[in-house]
Design a protein around this motif. Structure first.
Motif, short mmCIF file in Angstrom:
data_model
loop_
_atom_site.label_atom_id
_atom_site.label_comp_id
_atom_site.label_asym_id
_atom_site.label_seq_id
_atom_site.Cartn_x
_atom_site.Cartn_y
_atom_site.Cartn_z
N ASP A 158 44.17 32.41 -31.26
CA ASP A 158 45.55 32.73 -31.67
C ASP A 158 45.75 34.23 -31.52
O ASP A 158 45.29 35.00 -32.34
CB ASP A 158 45.79 32.29 -33.11
CG ASP A 158 47.19 32.66 -33.57
OD1 ASP A 158 47.41 32.80 -34.77
OD2 ASP A 158 48.05 32.84 -32.68
N HIS A 195 46.11 37.05 -21.64
CA HIS A 195 45.57 35.77 -22.09
C HIS A 195 46.38 34.62 -21.50
O HIS A 195 45.82 33.64 -20.97
CB HIS A 195 45.62 35.75 -23.62
CG HIS A 195 45.12 34.48 -24.23
ND1 HIS A 195 45.96 33.45 -24.61
CD2 HIS A 195 43.88 34.05 -24.53
CE1 HIS A 195 45.26 32.45 -25.10
NE2 HIS A 195 43.98 32.78 -25.08
N GLY A 196 47.70 34.73 -21.56
CA GLY A 196 48.57 33.69 -21.00
C GLY A 196 48.42 33.56 -19.49
O GLY A 196 48.41 32.47 -18.93
N THR A 228 48.04 39.54 -25.24
CA THR A 228 48.66 38.21 -25.22
C THR A 228 49.10 37.83 -23.81
O THR A 228 48.91 36.69 -23.37
CB THR A 228 49.89 38.21 -26.16
OG1 THR A 228 49.50 38.72 -27.44
CG2 THR A 228 50.46 36.82 -26.31
N SER A 262 48.79 35.64 -31.24
CA SER A 262 50.20 35.98 -31.50
C SER A 262 50.35 37.27 -32.28
O SER A 262 51.35 37.97 -32.16
CB SER A 262 50.88 34.83 -32.28
OG SER A 262 50.12 34.54 -33.45
N ALA A 263 49.32 37.62 -33.07
CA ALA A 263 49.41 38.86 -33.84
C ALA A 263 48.81 40.05 -33.10
O ALA A 263 48.80 41.16 -33.61
CB ALA A 263 48.72 38.68 -35.19
N ALA A 311 58.19 43.29 -25.60
CA ALA A 311 57.17 43.35 -26.65
C ALA A 311 56.50 44.72 -26.69
O ALA A 311 56.19 45.25 -27.76
CB ALA A 311 56.13 42.25 -26.45
N HIS A 319 57.16 35.85 -17.38
CA HIS A 319 56.87 36.55 -18.63
C HIS A 319 57.02 38.06 -18.55
O HIS A 319 56.74 38.75 -19.52
CB HIS A 319 55.45 36.20 -19.09
CG HIS A 319 55.29 34.75 -19.49
ND1 HIS A 319 55.07 33.76 -18.56
CD2 HIS A 319 55.35 34.13 -20.68
CE1 HIS A 319 54.98 32.60 -19.18
NE2 HIS A 319 55.15 32.80 -20.48
N ASP A 359 59.48 39.44 -21.22
CA ASP A 359 58.91 39.30 -22.57
C ASP A 359 57.89 40.39 -22.85
O ASP A 359 57.87 41.00 -23.92
CB ASP A 359 58.23 37.94 -22.74
CG ASP A 359 59.25 36.81 -22.77
OD1 ASP A 359 58.85 35.65 -22.54
OD2 ASP A 359 60.43 37.10 -23.02
N PRO A 394 50.74 43.13 -27.34
CA PRO A 394 51.42 42.34 -26.30
C PRO A 394 50.65 42.25 -24.98
O PRO A 394 50.66 41.21 -24.33
CB PRO A 394 52.77 43.04 -26.14
CG PRO A 394 52.61 44.37 -26.79
CD PRO A 394 51.59 44.20 -27.86
#
Lengths: 180, 180
Positions: free
Chosen positions: A134, A146-147, A143, A136-137, B170, B163, B166, A140
């Motif tokens: 996780d 990772h995506g 994240t 999300s925290a 972010a 993305h 985004d 950016p």
DNA sequence: CATACATATAGCCGCCCGATATAAGGATGG
DNA sequence: CCATCCTTATATCGGGCGGCTATATGTATG
């Protein structure tokens, strides 16, 4: 990026020892992004400390060998930012797996099947671990990467699954034609 | 895979000079699969010839410097097959781009945008060239790896496009929070 | 005409990697 | 209970490699 910059980058996420930095590149958040070996990390940390870009402190541990934990200095953070502004070198990939697949018609189909199945399992495992994270925290950038990794590994896994049989059949056919 | 094995692999597709082998790894069918530099290729070819795994012959050229073309010997083909049977080393990726993205919150959003747009353009270009290649008559392994590359690069390009906004938002938000 | 690029080969030096070394503790199997 | 293997932890070494320089010929560009 040289080993010193990679270490600065790793330390920008939090203080760490040489062993922990290696772990970050080997199986942590920086794996699949860049490579850093013990042979490069320890000399790099020594040089960074000598240059005042990091500071190191001994930390006693119970039931484990003592470790030396490094932290970025203000100068180190500045050096990292400068490095991040430099034009990136082009990506470099070294994949024995792809090389063997590329010359797949020179490998017995059963062995190829074994390699592909192993790679599919490896992607499944990676994807499971990544999906279990996780972030999300998190920052950016982490994240986002990772995506991107999830998307790329999913595509690769799906392609291998979808085309596995076709390749093995084509290799068998290729072998048959060559034998004639 | 060491440089000698990579050269054997390249030569298994057809006779070539050191310069041509480099081209195959730099922008040809072996690009994005493995890396091989002039610094590694020429010494490797010299050693392979000394070991009798390849033979080289001078070839005069018009309007170009003469070149030395290498060909696999029977021993060389056997050595290649043996190498292909060895367990592959794990893939290694060295991506300055991903490293910078990973630490993206430390880079100004405009610079990040520039890098991502450059990478999207690079993927577009790669995909165009790859789609323009007709490998249907080629060996099945090459076709398979080509298709895998298409799938992976398409997924990566699509993720970056989807993305991009985004991430930049972010990062801007992250900068705002840090400034407070 | 100078500069840059492509083609072509070669060598050098610094960086890196994989291996080895040492050491303490836990886990596993016989 | 002991040998072996793995994890944690640091460090170093030697060989391989990469990026650079060097040389040379030809074409393309400003």
């Amino acid at each position: 990026m040289d080993a010193k910059t990679l270490c600065l980058g790793a330390l920008s996420r939090g203080d760490a020892s040489g062993y922990e930095i290696k772990k970050a590149f080997e199986e942590g958040p920086l794996s699949h992004i860049h490579e850093a070996s013990f042979g490069a990390i320890y000399p790099a940390l020594t040089e960074l400390e000598r240059q005042g870009l990091v500071t190191g402190r001994e930390m006693a541990q119970e039931k484990r060998p003592d470790k030396k934990v490094y932290a970025l200095t203000e100068d180190g953070l500045r050096a990292l930012h400068l490095a991040l502004l430099a034009p990136p070198a082009r990506d470099k990939t070294r994949s024995d797996f792809l090389f063997i697949l590329f010359l797949g018609h020179r490998v017995a189909a059963p062995r190829l099947a074994e390699l592909i199945d192993g790679r599919i399992a490896w992607y499944q495992d990676c994807l499971s671990r990544m999906e279990a994270c996780d972030l999300s925290a998190g920052p950016p950038g982490e994240t986002f990467v990772h995506g991107l990794g999830l998307a790329v590994y999913t595509a690769a896994r799906d392609y291998l699954v979808a085309h596995r049989a076709d390749l093995l059949a084509a290799v068998a056919e290729h072998d048959r034609l060559v034998a004639e």
